[in-house]
Enzyme design. Structure first.
Site, PDB file in Angstrom:
ATOM      1  N   HIS A  28       0.583   1.348  -7.001  1.00 16.10           N
ATOM      2  CA  HIS A  28       0.160   2.067  -5.785  1.00 16.10           C
ATOM      3  C   HIS A  28       1.125   3.235  -5.536  1.00 16.10           C
ATOM      4  CE1 HIS A  28      -1.624   1.768  -1.484  1.00 16.10           C
ATOM      5  NE2 HIS A  28      -0.997   2.936  -1.585  1.00 16.10           N
ATOM      6  N   HIS A  66       1.512   7.496  -4.283  1.00 22.34           N
ATOM      7  CA  HIS A  66       0.968   8.760  -3.773  1.00 22.34           C
ATOM      8  C   HIS A  66       1.721   9.883  -4.472  1.00 22.34           C
ATOM      9  CE1 HIS A  66      -1.504   6.915  -0.655  1.00 22.34           C
ATOM     10  NE2 HIS A  66      -0.537   6.007  -0.601  1.00 22.34           N
ATOM     11  N   LYS A  93     -10.743   3.063  -4.146  1.00 27.09           N
ATOM     12  CA  LYS A  93      -9.879   2.721  -3.003  1.00 27.09           C
ATOM     13  C   LYS A  93     -10.612   2.980  -1.697  1.00 27.09           C
ATOM     14  CE  LYS A  93      -6.001   2.152  -0.559  1.00 27.09           C
ATOM     15  NZ  LYS A  93      -4.725   2.849  -0.577  1.00 27.09           N
ATOM     16  N   HIS A 107      -7.021  -0.607   1.675  1.00 28.28           N
ATOM     17  CA  HIS A 107      -6.026  -0.517   2.744  1.00 28.28           C
ATOM     18  C   HIS A 107      -6.549  -1.463   3.831  1.00 28.28           C
ATOM     19  CE1 HIS A 107      -2.967   1.695   5.256  1.00 28.28           C
ATOM     20  NE2 HIS A 107      -3.590   0.902   6.114  1.00 28.28           N
ATOM     21  N   HIS A 149      -0.479  -3.257  -0.160  1.00 24.50           N
ATOM     22  CA  HIS A 149       0.703  -3.309   0.726  1.00 24.50           C
ATOM     23  C   HIS A 149       0.585  -4.336   1.853  1.00 24.50           C
ATOM     24  CE1 HIS A 149      -1.971  -0.602   2.804  1.00 24.50           C
ATOM     25  NE2 HIS A 149      -1.662   0.441   2.073  1.00 24.50           N
ATOM     26  N   ASP A 159       3.583   2.038  -2.888  1.00 26.13           N
ATOM     27  CA  ASP A 159       3.078   2.917  -1.827  1.00 26.13           C
ATOM     28  C   ASP A 159       4.073   4.032  -1.535  1.00 26.13           C
ATOM     29  OD1 ASP A 159       1.188   3.859  -0.047  1.00 26.13           O
ATOM     30  OD2 ASP A 159       1.727   2.479   1.572  1.00 26.13           O
TER      31      ASP A 159
HETATM   32  O1  DOR Z   1       2.309   4.906   5.231  1.00 26.05           O
HETATM   33  C1  DOR Z   1       1.382   5.235   4.533  1.00 26.05           C
HETATM   34  N1  DOR Z   1       1.336   6.456   3.956  1.00 26.05           N
HETATM   35  N2  DOR Z   1       0.396   4.382   4.336  1.00 26.05           N
HETATM   36  C2  DOR Z   1      -0.724   4.733   3.698  1.00 26.05           C
HETATM   37  O2  DOR Z   1      -1.596   3.919   3.581  1.00 26.05           O
HETATM   38  C3  DOR Z   1      -0.904   6.120   3.208  1.00 26.05           C
HETATM   39  C4  DOR Z   1       0.370   6.759   2.967  1.00 26.05           C
HETATM   40  C5  DOR Z   1       0.285   8.264   2.754  1.00 26.05           C
HETATM   41  O3  DOR Z   1      -0.642   8.735   2.074  1.00 26.05           O
HETATM   42  O4  DOR Z   1       1.167   8.957   3.236  1.00 26.05           O
HETATM   43 ZN    ZN Z   2      -0.862   4.098   0.067  1.00 28.06          ZN
END
Ligand code: DOR
Ligand code: ZN
Length: 343
Positions: free
Chosen positions: A13, A15, A102, A141, A178, A251
């Site tokens: 996971h 980003h 997702k 999520h 998460h 995450d």
């Molecule tokens: O804290 C988070 N940030 N939770 C998420 O589910 C998305 C993520 C983000 O894309 O910044």
């Molecule tokens: Zn995430």
């Protein structure tokens, strides 16, 4: 123990973002992970179709190819499932290389303003059915933004939806991303083998007190919000127990410093620069350093039916100071000491 060698990680996971931020953050994960699942909630262009998948994959590969000592790293691509995602779009995305879909429920986190309204809608049910048929896992999520529901309760109120989905699509692989509560951990344990959960490093460290208990700490703000002590204990127990239903999904969610330190700060904790080092500390403290590799490098691959990564990384026990800022982003544990270093 002074040295730990781990098979290259699977971070299920991540980003990675797009544009200059992608270039900034991707090298950290690529340094120690063999694979990372690229989340689709990018902006301005979200990853919704096969074309988007190909475009995002190209962007990631371009950054990797530009790195000195090109690491062996494979991005695992996803699409975002919205109310208007069709079965045809699932097949097209799979053909373009997507390995999962997702769902962001509407309004629960960063870039979820066009998220799913209704998990039992006719259209999305056909889409989930198609995912089951073609063998594409559903990553969720797992929070609901309901009226008169506190942010701390959003995960718990989602769990009945998870159980309904598991019942309706018994062969669909589902990952509750998460997990942050004891009740979610217990729920996952009771589900069949096709239901698993990822756990982040920051949810193994933080409680709500670390977010708002002693001054507001925007760099600890994330969704799901860190919860109580019993919840954190349950997460540590799940991650270090050797139960293959729980595996790493960091995450890691970078936002530029000024997007965090402002009146309406973005949610997300940037753990990529400290991830294996921090996990070694957590597992060592729990007395289960020997189980770290299962969590980081084996159980995720097993769930997704992937071969284990080749190659390894080595951590040595040597204190170091996490920088206050790394380019535009403040990393988790900035300005504090960690016990383990990446060799
Ligand atoms: O804290 C988070 N940030 N939770 C998420 O589910 C998305 C993520 C983000 O894309 O910044
Ligand atoms: Zn995430």
């Amino acid at each position: 123990m002074e040295r730990v060698t781990l098979r290259r990680l699977d971070d299920m996971h991540c980003h990675f973002r797009t544009g200059p931020l992608l270039t900034e953050v991707l090298p950290f994960t690529a340094q120690y992970a063999g694979r990372g699942i690229a989340m689709p909630n990018t902006r301005p262009r979200a990853i919704l179709t096969g074309k988007d998948v190909a475009w995002y994959h190209d962007g990631i590969m371009r950054v990797l190819d530009g790195l000195l000592n090109r690491p062996t790293f494979e991005p695992l691509m996803t699409i975002e499932i919205r109310d208007n995602t069709t079965p045809e779009m699932i097949v097209e995305a799979q053909n373009a290389g997507a390995m999962a879909g997702k769902v962001y429920p509407l309004g629960v986190t960063t870039n979820s303003n066009e998220g799913l309204h209704n998990f039992s809608g006719r259209r999305v049910s056909r889409t989930f059915q198609a995912m089951q048929d073609v063998g594409i896992p559903l990553l969720i999520h797992g929070e609901l933004d309901q009226e008169r529901t506190l942010v701390t309760q959003r995960e718990e109120v989602f769990l009945p939806t998870l159980l309904r989905l598991a019942c309706k699509f018994p062969n669909l692989k589902i990952v509750l991303e998460h997990v942050s509560t004891k009740v979610a951990v217990e729920t996952i344990k009771q589900c069949g083998e096709n239901i698993a959960a990822t756990i982040t490093a920051h949810h193994l460290c933080l409680t709500l007190n670390d977010v708002i208990g002693d001054g507001i700490k925007p760099h600890h703000a994330c969704m799901p919000i860190p919860k109580g002590f019993a919840d954190r204990d349950a997460l540590i127990e799940a991650a270090t127990s050797g139960n293959p239903k729980f595996f790493l999904g960091s995450d890691t969610a970078p936002h530029p410093k000024e997007r965090k330190e402002c009146a309406r700060g973005a949610c997300g904790v940037y753990t990529a620069p400290v991830l294996p080092q921090l996990l070694a500390e957590i597992f060592e403290k729990a007395g289960h350093l020997d189980r770290l590799e299962n969590f980081t490098s084996r159980f995720g691959a097993m769930f997704y039916g992937l071969p284990l990564n080749e190659g390894s990384i080595t951590l040595t026990k040597k204190e170091w100071m996490v920088p206050n800022q790394i380019k535009s982003v403040v990393p988790f544990r900035a300005g504090t000491k960690l016990q383990w270093q990446l060799a």
